[in-house]
Design a protein around this motif. Structure first.
Motif, PDB file in Angstrom:
ATOM      1  N   UNK A  59       0.246  -1.619   0.137  1.00 26.46           N
ATOM      2  CA  UNK A  59      -0.108  -0.045  -0.202  1.00 26.46           C
ATOM      3  C   UNK A  59       0.318   1.531   0.100  1.00 26.46           C
ATOM      4  N   UNK A  60       1.244   2.013  -0.614  1.00 25.70           N
ATOM      5  CA  UNK A  60       1.676   2.885  -1.130  1.00 25.70           C
ATOM      6  C   UNK A  60       1.567   4.015  -1.165  1.00 25.70           C
ATOM      7  N   UNK A  61       0.022   4.317  -0.454  1.00 27.46           N
ATOM      8  CA  UNK A  61      -0.468   5.931  -0.354  1.00 27.46           C
ATOM      9  C   UNK A  61      -0.027   6.871  -1.253  1.00 27.46           C
ATOM     10  N   UNK A  62      -0.001   7.667  -0.851  1.00 28.68           N
ATOM     11  CA  UNK A  62       0.202   8.511  -1.270  1.00 28.68           C
ATOM     12  C   UNK A  62       1.196   8.665  -2.865  1.00 28.68           C
ATOM     13  N   UNK A  65       5.535   4.106   3.463  1.00 28.74           N
ATOM     14  CA  UNK A  65       4.598   5.385   2.831  1.00 28.74           C
ATOM     15  C   UNK A  65       4.023   6.506   3.130  1.00 28.74           C
ATOM     16  N   UNK A  66       4.455   7.816   2.918  1.00 34.10           N
ATOM     17  CA  UNK A  66       2.676   8.584   3.113  1.00 34.10           C
ATOM     18  C   UNK A  66       1.328   8.083   2.692  1.00 34.10           C
ATOM     19  N   UNK A  67       0.941   8.073   3.891  1.00 39.38           N
ATOM     20  CA  UNK A  67      -0.869   7.507   3.689  1.00 39.38           C
ATOM     21  C   UNK A  67      -0.962   6.258   3.441  1.00 39.38           C
ATOM     22  N   UNK A  68       0.234   5.651   3.292  1.00 36.74           N
ATOM     23  CA  UNK A  68      -0.051   4.007   3.328  1.00 36.74           C
ATOM     24  C   UNK A  68       0.420   3.022   4.651  1.00 36.74           C
TER      25      UNK A  68
END
Length: 245
Positions: free
Chosen positions: A102-105, A132-135
C-alpha cells in the motif's frame, strides 16, 4: 479443493510454493499502480498470462491463490483454467495479504517523479525503514505476506498432503520480500532481487529451511538479460519500486 479462510499452526512437511507475478498492464513500469482500482492486463499481459498458464499446466497444483487486485486475478485465472491443466481447472482463491504494497500517496504517480522524493533513497538503501505516506511500511508488507505464506503452507499440507504444491499470483515487491525471507536476507537487501512481469519463482519449504528452486523464470532465451535502453527512474543502480516492467 482448498477452502478460503485462515489456518493456524505449522506442519513439518515439504510444501512447494510457486510464485507468479502478474502480467503487464498499461501502467506497469512508468507508473506506480499500487492499489489503483481497475488496472487490468493489457494485450501483452494477457498473452503472458496464457503463456505462463501453458508452461505450468503439467504441474499438479493443490490450489491457486491470488492477490485481490484485478491484474493478479486475471493472471491467476488464466493459469487455473489453462488447457491441459493437470487435475483440471481450479478455482482462484483470494488472499488480501498477497496484495500489493500500500503505497499511499505514491499510488498512481510516475516513477520518474517519485525518484525525486527524499523517501526514494530510503526505499533504495534502507527499505526496512521506509513508510509510504498515507500507506504502509515495507516491513509491514513483508510481514503480512510471509505470515500468509506460512499459514497457506500449513493449510495446503493439511488438506492436500505432505508434498503438495500451490501457486500464488502476486506483485513484484511482495514476491521480492517473500524471496528475501526465504533466503534469510534482511529486508534492506531485497532490492537486489529482480522479479519481472509473468515470471515464475519457486520456493520449497522444508522442516529445517526453505530452498529457492527457481527465481524470476520468464521462460525466454537471452531476452531481458541486458538492461533496457533509456534512463531508469533514479539511476542504473536503483531498483524500480513496484517491480518495474
Amino acid at each position: 479443493m482448498i477452502a478460503e479462510g485462515r489456518a493456524v499452526g505449522f506442519n513439518a512437511t515439504v510444501t512447494t510454493l510457486v510464485l507468479v507475478r502478474h502480467g503487464l498492464t498499461e501502467l506497469t513500469g512508468p507508473v506506480l499502480a499500487g492499489w489503483t482500482p481497475g488496472v487490468s492486463l493489457d494485450e501483452r499481459g494477457r498473452a503472458q498470462a496464457r503463456a505462463v498458464g501453458e508452461r505450468l499446466a503439467p504441474l499438479p497444483l493443490a490450489a491457486v491463490v491470488s492477490s485481490p487486485l484485478e491484474r493478479c486475478l486475471q493472471t491467476a485465472e488464466a493459469i487455473a483454467a489453462a488447457p491441459g491443466r493437470a487435475g483440471g481447472p481450479l478455482p482462484v482463491l483470494r488472499e488480501e495479504r498477497f496484495g500489493e504494497v500500500r503505497y499511499g500517496q505514491w499510488t498512481g504517480r510516475p516513477l520518474q517523479e517519485l525518484a525525486q522524493e527524499p523517501l526514494w533513497r530510503v526505499v533504495q538503501a534502507h527499505p526496512s525503514a521506509a513508510v509510504f505516506p498515507g500507506g504502509e511500511a515495507l516491513a509491514a508488507a513483508q510481514h503480512r505476506a510471509v505470515s500468509a505464506v506460512r499459514e497457506w503452507n500449513a493449510r495446503i499440507a493439511e488438506q492436500a498432503g505432505a508434498h503438495a504444491a500451490y501457486l500464488v499470483c502476486s506483485h513484484g515487491d511482495i514476491i521480492k520480500a517473500i524471496v528475501a525471507d526465504a533466503l534469510g536476507l534482511h529486508l534492506d537487501h531485497f532490492q537486489r532481487i529482480q522479479i519481472d512481469p509473468a515470471s515464475v519463482t519457486v520456493i520449497r519449504y522444508t522442516e529445517l529451511r526453505p530452498f529457492l528452486v527457481r527465481l524470476n523464470d520468464t521462460g525466454t532465451g537471452a531476452e531481458g538479460l541486458l538492461p533496457p535502453e533509456g534512463d531508469k527512474a533514479g539511476g542504473e543502480s536503483d531498483a524500480p519500486v513496484g517491480g518495474g516492467a
